[in-house]
Each structure stands twice: as C-alpha cells, then as structure tokens.
Design an enzyme around this catalytic site. Structure first.
Site, PDB file in Angstrom:
ATOM      1  N   ASP A 141       4.898  -3.209  -1.903  1.00 14.87           N
ATOM      2  CA  ASP A 141       4.729  -2.436  -3.140  1.00 14.87           C
ATOM      3  C   ASP A 141       3.250  -2.225  -3.429  1.00 14.87           C
ATOM      4  OD1 ASP A 141       5.684  -2.808  -6.654  1.00 14.87           O
ATOM      5  OD2 ASP A 141       5.491  -1.027  -5.370  1.00 14.87           O
ATOM      6  N   LYS A 144       0.470   2.855  -0.646  1.00 14.25           N
ATOM      7  CA  LYS A 144       1.578   3.409   0.161  1.00 14.25           C
ATOM      8  C   LYS A 144       1.177   3.716   1.594  1.00 14.25           C
ATOM      9  CE  LYS A 144       3.288   2.648  -3.661  1.00 14.25           C
ATOM     10  NZ  LYS A 144       3.734   1.246  -3.867  1.00 14.25           N
ATOM     11  N   ASP A 169       9.240  -0.557  -1.799  1.00 11.65           N
ATOM     12  CA  ASP A 169       9.372   0.241  -3.023  1.00 11.65           C
ATOM     13  C   ASP A 169       8.772   1.634  -2.791  1.00 11.65           C
ATOM     14  OD1 ASP A 169       8.061   0.141  -6.422  1.00 11.65           O
ATOM     15  OD2 ASP A 169       9.998   0.844  -5.662  1.00 11.65           O
ATOM     16  N   ASN A 170       9.203   2.621  -3.585  1.00 11.03           N
ATOM     17  CA  ASN A 170       8.565   3.941  -3.643  1.00 11.03           C
ATOM     18  C   ASN A 170       8.657   4.792  -2.387  1.00 11.03           C
ATOM     19  OD1 ASN A 170       6.221   1.875  -5.113  1.00 11.03           O
ATOM     20  ND2 ASN A 170       7.408   3.322  -6.355  1.00 11.03           N
ATOM     21  N   GLU A 199      10.569   3.872 -11.794  1.00 12.46           N
ATOM     22  CA  GLU A 199      10.633   2.970 -12.940  1.00 12.46           C
ATOM     23  C   GLU A 199      10.453   3.710 -14.272  1.00 12.46           C
ATOM     24  OE1 GLU A 199       8.876   2.394 -10.224  1.00 12.46           O
ATOM     25  OE2 GLU A 199       6.762   2.101 -10.589  1.00 12.46           O
TER      26      GLU A 199
HETATM   27  O1  LIG Z   1       0.633   3.494  -6.325  1.00 10.84           O
HETATM   28  C1  LIG Z   1       1.523   2.688  -6.570  1.00 10.84           C
HETATM   29  N1  LIG Z   1       1.399   1.390  -6.239  1.00 10.84           N
HETATM   30  C2  LIG Z   1       0.174   0.915  -5.642  1.00 10.84           C
HETATM   31  C3  LIG Z   1       0.053  -0.541  -5.953  1.00 10.84           C
HETATM   32  C4  LIG Z   1      -1.039  -1.210  -5.630  1.00 10.84           C
HETATM   33  C5  LIG Z   1      -1.179  -2.637  -5.981  1.00 10.84           C
HETATM   34  O2  LIG Z   1      -1.334  -3.377  -4.763  1.00 10.84           O
HETATM   35  C6  LIG Z   1      -2.584  -4.038  -4.801  1.00 10.84           C
HETATM   36  N2  LIG Z   1      -3.046  -4.219  -3.416  1.00 10.84           N
HETATM   37  C7  LIG Z   1      -2.898  -5.457  -2.852  1.00 10.84           C
HETATM   38  C8  LIG Z   1      -3.322  -5.686  -1.559  1.00 10.84           C
HETATM   39  C9  LIG Z   1      -3.924  -4.653  -0.828  1.00 10.84           C
HETATM   40  O3  LIG Z   1      -4.323  -4.860   0.354  1.00 10.84           O
HETATM   41  C10 LIG Z   1      -4.054  -3.388  -1.434  1.00 10.84           C
HETATM   42  C11 LIG Z   1      -3.622  -3.178  -2.735  1.00 10.84           C
HETATM   43  C12 LIG Z   1      -3.457  -3.192  -5.710  1.00 10.84           C
HETATM   44  O4  LIG Z   1      -4.577  -3.900  -6.177  1.00 10.84           O
HETATM   45  C13 LIG Z   1      -2.445  -2.885  -6.807  1.00 10.84           C
HETATM   46  O5  LIG Z   1      -2.236  -3.986  -7.658  1.00 10.84           O
HETATM   47  C14 LIG Z   1       2.734   3.105  -7.296  1.00 10.84           C
HETATM   48  C15 LIG Z   1       2.701   4.343  -7.925  1.00 10.84           C
HETATM   49  C16 LIG Z   1       3.806   4.775  -8.634  1.00 10.84           C
HETATM   50  N3  LIG Z   1       3.754   6.056  -9.256  1.00 10.84           N
HETATM   51  O6  LIG Z   1       4.754   6.510  -9.857  1.00 10.84           O
HETATM   52  O7  LIG Z   1       2.680   6.709  -9.173  1.00 10.84           O
HETATM   53  C17 LIG Z   1       4.960   3.987  -8.757  1.00 10.84           C
HETATM   54  C18 LIG Z   1       4.992   2.747  -8.123  1.00 10.84           C
HETATM   55  O8  LIG Z   1       6.091   1.937  -8.199  1.00 10.84           O
HETATM   56  C19 LIG Z   1       3.890   2.293  -7.389  1.00 10.84           C
HETATM   57  O9  LIG Z   1       3.990   1.079  -6.761  1.00 10.84           O
HETATM   58 MG   LIG Z   2       6.012   0.390  -6.724  1.00 11.00          MG
END
Ligand SMILES: O=C(NC/C=C/[C@H]1O[C@@H](n2ccc(=O)cc2)[C@H](O)[C@@H]1O)c1cc([N+](=O)[O-])cc(O)c1O
Ligand SMILES: [Mg+2]
Length: 214
Positions: A141, A144, A169-170, A199
């Site tokens: 999650d 992406k 997820d997603n 969500e």
């Molecule tokens: O972009 C999305 N998620 C990116 C999540 C990123 C998370 O993962 C961490 N991370 C931890 C370790 C790493 O190596 C890199 C990042 C980042 O610091 C952040 O906390 C997203 C977007 C939508 N949306 O509707 O736009 C809906 C969703 O459910 C989503 O999950």
């Molecule tokens: Mg997500």
C-alpha cells in the site's frame, strides 16, 4: 501553526477511541475520514476484505509496505495470533511519528515493528537485521510504482515461500498496471481480484490477492 492531516487523524483517535481497543481506533479514523476529511487509509469497505484475507492466512509474519498513519497496521495486527509479528515500512518521518502514536493508542506495540526507510533499501536487510525467514502475508500500500520492483526484490531475497500471500491495495485507483499485469500473467502466482471502492468514495477500486507458488 497549521496542523497536518496526519496530526488531525491522530487527534481524532485520541478524542474518540479507547486506549487499548484497536477496533475503536479503526472506527475513529474511518468516521473522521468519511465525515471530516478524506485520507488514503485502506478504509472500512476494503478493510473488510483485508480482514477476511488476514483471518484466512492467519499469518505468523506480516510485512506492510506503507504505514502512513497506521490504520491498516492496527487493523491487521488486531487480528494476528498471539506471537505473530508485523513489520511495517514507512519512508516519511512525519508519518512515522504519527503512526507510532496511533499504534501505541491501540496498545499493539508488542506486535508491530515500524521501520523507517525506503522499501528498496530495507527489504534486502530483512533477514539479517530483523531476523525474518519468510513472510506469510505482505500488504502492499505504498508508492504504486514500487509494487512490482519490490515484489521482484522480495522474491530475490528469498522472503517469499510457497503459499506466501501478497495483498495489494489500489490496483484500479490510482492503479498499479505493471504490477497487475505481472502477477496475473506470471505462472508463479495465483491471482484473484476483489472488487470494491476507493476508500470513503463510490469510485471503483479493489484489492488483488496473489499467492506465490514457489
Ligand atoms: O498514493 C497512495 N498511496 C501511497 C502511499 C504511500 C505511503 O507509503 C510510504 N512509503 C513507505 C516506504 C517506501 O519505500 C515508500 C513509501 C509513504 O511514506 C506513504 O506513507 C494512495 C492514493 C490513493 N488515492 O486515491 O489517490 C488511495 C490510496 O489508497 C493510496 O494508497
Ligand atoms: Mg492505498
């Protein structure tokens, strides 16, 4: 000074959830994000699918990629058997500070190890630094475009065994096209799509469950 969204989510937990009650933490975040301001938690609808997969796998070792505020971290850990362990990777130090407090409010510190850093750097260190053999369940999650490279990296590092379950997820919104194409076409994975919604919205999204066949 202006608060951040994660800080406001933590505030909602501290005001509305009961210390030591993980499900009340999950409920407080969902109520806040549904009624006050949207946030990228897996949420209550996809969360029920997540719960069913966690219960089915009954994992002893879980890896979560992307902690954010700790919503799915708490949701998963609340369903784990007594000595099971969940390692969650978070890149953003500000998110990590909030997530640690959400995890503490839920009383789940003993089951959860939050590690700060990039998945690409941390995954190769899992065995030596965190004493992990293989993961029974991985919840993807985070960014992406990292789902596919990190899955290949977990394979290369011997972190997946025959039967390990990846839950992503997603896969529709925002979408993870290269990952989806890979797990659905590879003979080494048995994949299944669970249709749901993004969500707190009516937009289509879903979870992809992929069993590693070894
Ligand atoms: O972009 C999305 N998620 C990116 C999540 C990123 C998370 O993962 C961490 N991370 C931890 C370790 C790493 O190596 C890199 C990042 C980042 O610091 C952040 O906390 C997203 C977007 C939508 N949306 O509707 O736009 C809906 C969703 O459910 C989503 O999950
Ligand atoms: Mg997500």
């Amino acid at each position: 000074t202006q608060s951040t969204r994660p800080q406001r989510i933590l505030g909602a937990v501290q005001q509305n959830a009961t210390r030591g009650d993980p499900r009340s933490v999950v409920r407080a975040i969902d109520q806040y994000c549904r009624n006050q301001e949207w946030a990228m938690n897996v949420g209550d609808e996809k969360g029920c699918i997540l719960d069913s997969v966690v219960s089915e796998v009954n994992p002893a070792t879980v890896l979560e990629l992307g902690t954010y505020c700790g919503y799915s971290t708490v949701r998963i850990a609340s369903l784990l058997p007594p000595h099971a362990k969940l390692i969650t990777l978070e890149f953003n130090p500000e998110f990590a500070v909030i997530a640690r407090q959400v995890i503490a409010w839920a009383g789940l510190e003993d089951k959860i190890q939050l590690v700060e850093g990039a998945s690409g750097d941390l995954i190769p260190k899992m065995k030596e630094q965190f004493g992990v053999e293989t993961f029974d369940l991985v919840f993807l999650d985070h960014w992406k475009d990292r789902y596919l490279p990190d899955t290949k990296l977990m394979e290369e590092c011997g972190l997946l065994r025959k039967g390990s379950v990846l839950l992503a997820d997603n896969v529709i919104c925002p979408g993870t096209p290269e990952y989806l194409e890979f797990v659905r076409s590879s003979p080494r994975y048995e994949s299944q799509y669970f249709k749901s919604h993004l969500e707190y919205t009516k937009v289509e999204d879903g979870l992809e469950k992929s069993v590693f066949l070894g």
